[in-house]
Motif scaffolding. Sequence first.
Motif, PDB file in Angstrom:
ATOM      1  N   GLY A 230       0.804  -1.228   0.000  1.00 33.32           N
ATOM      2  CA  GLY A 230       0.000   0.000   0.000  1.00 33.32           C
ATOM      3  C   GLY A 230       0.828   1.265   0.000  1.00 33.32           C
ATOM      4  N   ASN A 231       2.157   1.141  -0.157  1.00 36.14           N
ATOM      5  CA  ASN A 231       3.020   2.327  -0.155  1.00 36.14           C
ATOM      6  C   ASN A 231       3.054   3.034  -1.514  1.00 36.14           C
ATOM      7  N   THR A 232       2.657   2.318  -2.550  1.00 41.80           N
ATOM      8  CA  THR A 232       2.542   2.953  -3.875  1.00 41.80           C
ATOM      9  C   THR A 232       1.073   2.921  -4.261  1.00 41.80           C
ATOM     10  N   THR A 233       0.502   4.080  -4.456  1.00 42.64           N
ATOM     11  CA  THR A 233      -0.928   4.148  -4.781  1.00 42.64           C
ATOM     12  C   THR A 233      -1.142   4.021  -6.284  1.00 42.64           C
ATOM     13  N   ALA A 234      -2.410   3.885  -6.640  1.00 37.55           N
ATOM     14  CA  ALA A 234      -2.744   3.783  -8.068  1.00 37.55           C
ATOM     15  C   ALA A 234      -2.284   5.028  -8.813  1.00 37.55           C
ATOM     16  N   ALA A 235      -2.496   6.195  -8.177  1.00 41.35           N
ATOM     17  CA  ALA A 235      -2.101   7.449  -8.827  1.00 41.35           C
ATOM     18  C   ALA A 235      -0.594   7.473  -9.062  1.00 41.35           C
ATOM     19  N   GLN A 236       0.158   7.013  -8.085  1.00 42.23           N
ATOM     20  CA  GLN A 236       1.624   7.008  -8.226  1.00 42.23           C
ATOM     21  C   GLN A 236       2.077   6.033  -9.317  1.00 42.23           C
ATOM     22  N   MET A 237       1.342   4.938  -9.452  1.00 43.90           N
ATOM     23  CA  MET A 237       1.701   3.956 -10.493  1.00 43.90           C
ATOM     24  C   MET A 237       1.587   4.569 -11.885  1.00 43.90           C
ATOM     25  N   PHE A 238       0.564   5.410 -12.049  1.00 43.63           N
ATOM     26  CA  PHE A 238       0.278   5.918 -13.401  1.00 43.63           C
ATOM     27  C   PHE A 238       0.779   7.338 -13.652  1.00 43.63           C
ATOM     28  N   ASP A 239       1.214   8.020 -12.593  1.00 50.07           N
ATOM     29  CA  ASP A 239       1.599   9.425 -12.745  1.00 50.07           C
ATOM     30  C   ASP A 239       3.117   9.547 -12.858  1.00 50.07           C
ATOM     31  N   PRO A 240       3.646   9.763 -14.049  1.00 51.72           N
ATOM     32  CA  PRO A 240       5.099   9.848 -14.178  1.00 51.72           C
ATOM     33  C   PRO A 240       5.672  11.173 -13.674  1.00 51.72           C
ATOM     34  N   VAL A 241       4.804  12.138 -13.393  1.00 45.47           N
ATOM     35  CA  VAL A 241       5.287  13.446 -12.940  1.00 45.47           C
ATOM     36  C   VAL A 241       5.454  13.462 -11.415  1.00 45.47           C
ATOM     37  N   HIS A 242       4.371  13.122 -10.708  1.00 45.69           N
ATOM     38  CA  HIS A 242       4.423  13.193  -9.248  1.00 45.69           C
ATOM     39  C   HIS A 242       4.767  11.869  -8.592  1.00 45.69           C
ATOM     40  N   GLY A 243       4.502  10.781  -9.249  1.00 45.24           N
ATOM     41  CA  GLY A 243       4.848   9.472  -8.688  1.00 45.24           C
ATOM     42  C   GLY A 243       5.878   8.817  -9.569  1.00 45.24           C
ATOM     43  N   PRO A 244       6.230   7.583  -9.267  1.00 44.84           N
ATOM     44  CA  PRO A 244       7.177   6.898 -10.156  1.00 44.84           C
ATOM     45  C   PRO A 244       6.600   6.675 -11.554  1.00 44.84           C
ATOM     46  N   GLY A 245       5.283   6.426 -11.619  1.00 49.61           N
ATOM     47  CA  GLY A 245       4.622   6.289 -12.928  1.00 49.61           C
ATOM     48  C   GLY A 245       5.116   5.127 -13.765  1.00 49.61           C
ATOM     49  N   PHE A 246       5.663   4.096 -13.114  1.00 47.60           N
ATOM     50  CA  PHE A 246       6.293   3.010 -13.878  1.00 47.60           C
ATOM     51  C   PHE A 246       5.298   2.227 -14.743  1.00 47.60           C
ATOM     52  N   THR A 247       4.053   2.107 -14.272  1.00 43.60           N
ATOM     53  CA  THR A 247       3.069   1.365 -15.085  1.00 43.60           C
ATOM     54  C   THR A 247       2.796   2.108 -16.392  1.00 43.60           C
ATOM     55  N   THR A 248       2.780   3.434 -16.305  1.00 43.63           N
ATOM     56  CA  THR A 248       2.594   4.234 -17.522  1.00 43.63           C
ATOM     57  C   THR A 248       3.755   3.997 -18.492  1.00 43.63           C
ATOM     58  N   TYR A 249       4.965   3.921 -17.945  1.00 39.60           N
ATOM     59  CA  TYR A 249       6.127   3.677 -18.815  1.00 39.60           C
ATOM     60  C   TYR A 249       6.007   2.323 -19.519  1.00 39.60           C
ATOM     61  N   VAL A 250       5.583   1.316 -18.742  1.00 43.26           N
ATOM     62  CA  VAL A 250       5.464  -0.024 -19.318  1.00 43.26           C
ATOM     63  C   VAL A 250       4.385  -0.023 -20.404  1.00 43.26           C
ATOM     64  N   LEU A 251       3.239   0.603 -20.093  1.00 46.07           N
ATOM     65  CA  LEU A 251       2.144   0.656 -21.073  1.00 46.07           C
ATOM     66  C   LEU A 251       2.549   1.472 -22.312  1.00 46.07           C
ATOM     67  N   ALA A 252       3.313   2.540 -22.078  1.00 44.05           N
ATOM     68  CA  ALA A 252       3.773   3.352 -23.207  1.00 44.05           C
ATOM     69  C   ALA A 252       4.709   2.544 -24.099  1.00 44.05           C
TER      70      ALA A 252
END
Lengths: 270, 299
Positions: A230-252
């Motif tokens: 629970g330390n990484t939220t859904a928003a952080q998974m998808f937000d490459p600006v404010h969170g790590p956004g790694f899922t967005t990178y993988v999907l991209a």
Amino acid sequence: MIAGKTWREVRWMALAYLLILELLCIPVLLLWPEIYGDLQRSTLMRSLNIDFLKRIGEGVSDKREQVAYLNWCAVMLFFRSTNLVGTAAAVLLGTGLFAREREAQTFEFLLARPVSRSHVLWAKFWPCALCVTLPIFLVNASAIYWSRCIDLDLPAWELFLGSVHAASFVLLFLSLTTWISVVCRVQAHVAAWVGALAIVQIGVYLTQRIRPYSLFRLADFDWYGPILSGNTTAAQMFDPVHGPGFTTYVLAAAAVCYGLAWRALRRAEP
Amino acid sequence: MSAAAILVTDLGKAFGPRQVLRGVDLRVARGELLGLVGPNGAGKSTLLRTLLGLTAPTRGRVDVLGHDPARDSLAIRRRVSYLPGETGVYLQMTGAQFLRFAAGFYPRQQAGLQARLLDGFQLPLQQRVRSYSAGMKQKLALVAVLCPDVDLYLLDEPDRALDASVRFFLRDVLLTLKRAGKTIVLSSHHLGEVETLADRLEFLLDGVFVPSERLTHARAQLRQRPRVRLHRGAALPPGAREVQREPDGTLVIETDADPMAWLRSVPDGTVDSAEIGIPRLEDLYQLLLQHDRRDGGVG
């Protein structure tokens, strides 16, 4: 029509993949109490020199059993099962998508149908995508039930988020394989190229100095652990600006590979 | 909309340094049945693929049913049914499954024609295509390609792997389609059969069409070259020269006078069999190549 045909071709492989994932899941969860006991008594994991193994060791032998169990699931359900078996399934399904059509001399027949090439690609891709991603969600949902059998809880939402990331990673390999399948004329060549790439990536991952350059770094314990706890939220998974956004990178990356496949198919000649 | 079904101007196609089509001009009227003949590698399949937009031309202009294949291939494919040169059938399907799959792409099918084809071909539709012979696969592909109700049929060697009786049946089916106002372009190696079927014949050689007057001249020349099998031990009677000897012993000869007159003049028991006035594609090809070498180019 094409999607239906693709589904009929891959459905048994998808079922086998689901069963393999489930068979890998059940024992590692049901045997957790014995494993946890052994881990508490052993100092082996903590004495490892390889940094990521050391972090895993520390995570799964945490004094708080619920935390240790979440880390165990992050390693076993996602990092081990989904990454490896999921990637293998994506490669197996993807290699034949177009290269097999060329080998069977049906590629020209397919291209001559009165449908656009983008439709051909999509109709072949999405049944495979469903076949490699849906089992991840199903097996991880079943993990909640198996965990209750050993009196432990798995958080459903965090498990779902972990599954989303794992599915994205597997999709990346499927779209990569699809692209190579459009470009290559022989299915064995597709398997050789993707297999070689995966082996190199695993090699890079296991080499500490160059690990950040491995594709598997995008979906390892360092990502799944924080998601499940629970330390990484859904928003952080998808937000490459404010969170790590790694899922967005993988999907991209998956979208880029899909785009390359579309471009190659648009230019393909029989 | 163009009055012609197909209009091709100065079409060129190269694969790397190899020129496959070199300035092809073609006009096919609506409702016409055009036969494309030529040796292997002459560019027939490439031409058909270009018409459908499966292959991009290197140069030239193509118009099929009022559309440019390079820009609007999909609009063409909706109104065209195409039989590829390589029999493209899915081995893991049954014959019936394959026909359903192929039919699903077109809004209208010609049910009567399908029944006629299935009756004529006698295919085991409940068996997997994997178990079919080469001829059966070709028949299945033909049913899938001829049944959609479209304006134009592009058939790349539809008679491949078919025996004579089936080819005869196929000829009748194609004539039925033609009578229904469909435009058909077919390529074939069977010169004689295409000639009896097609409204017009185009001979493709090394990527260009051979001019009709040259073709007529070459065929007239070939008519003077009967193929004969001599009786064992017999010598070629005077008034004829051997042009070529085939592996089975058949002689291609050239006669000084009319071949029929020469044949009537030969002594009994000299010639076992003779074939006059039926030029074969390979003979025509060889003769045209000889002309090329002599003249220094095609066309």
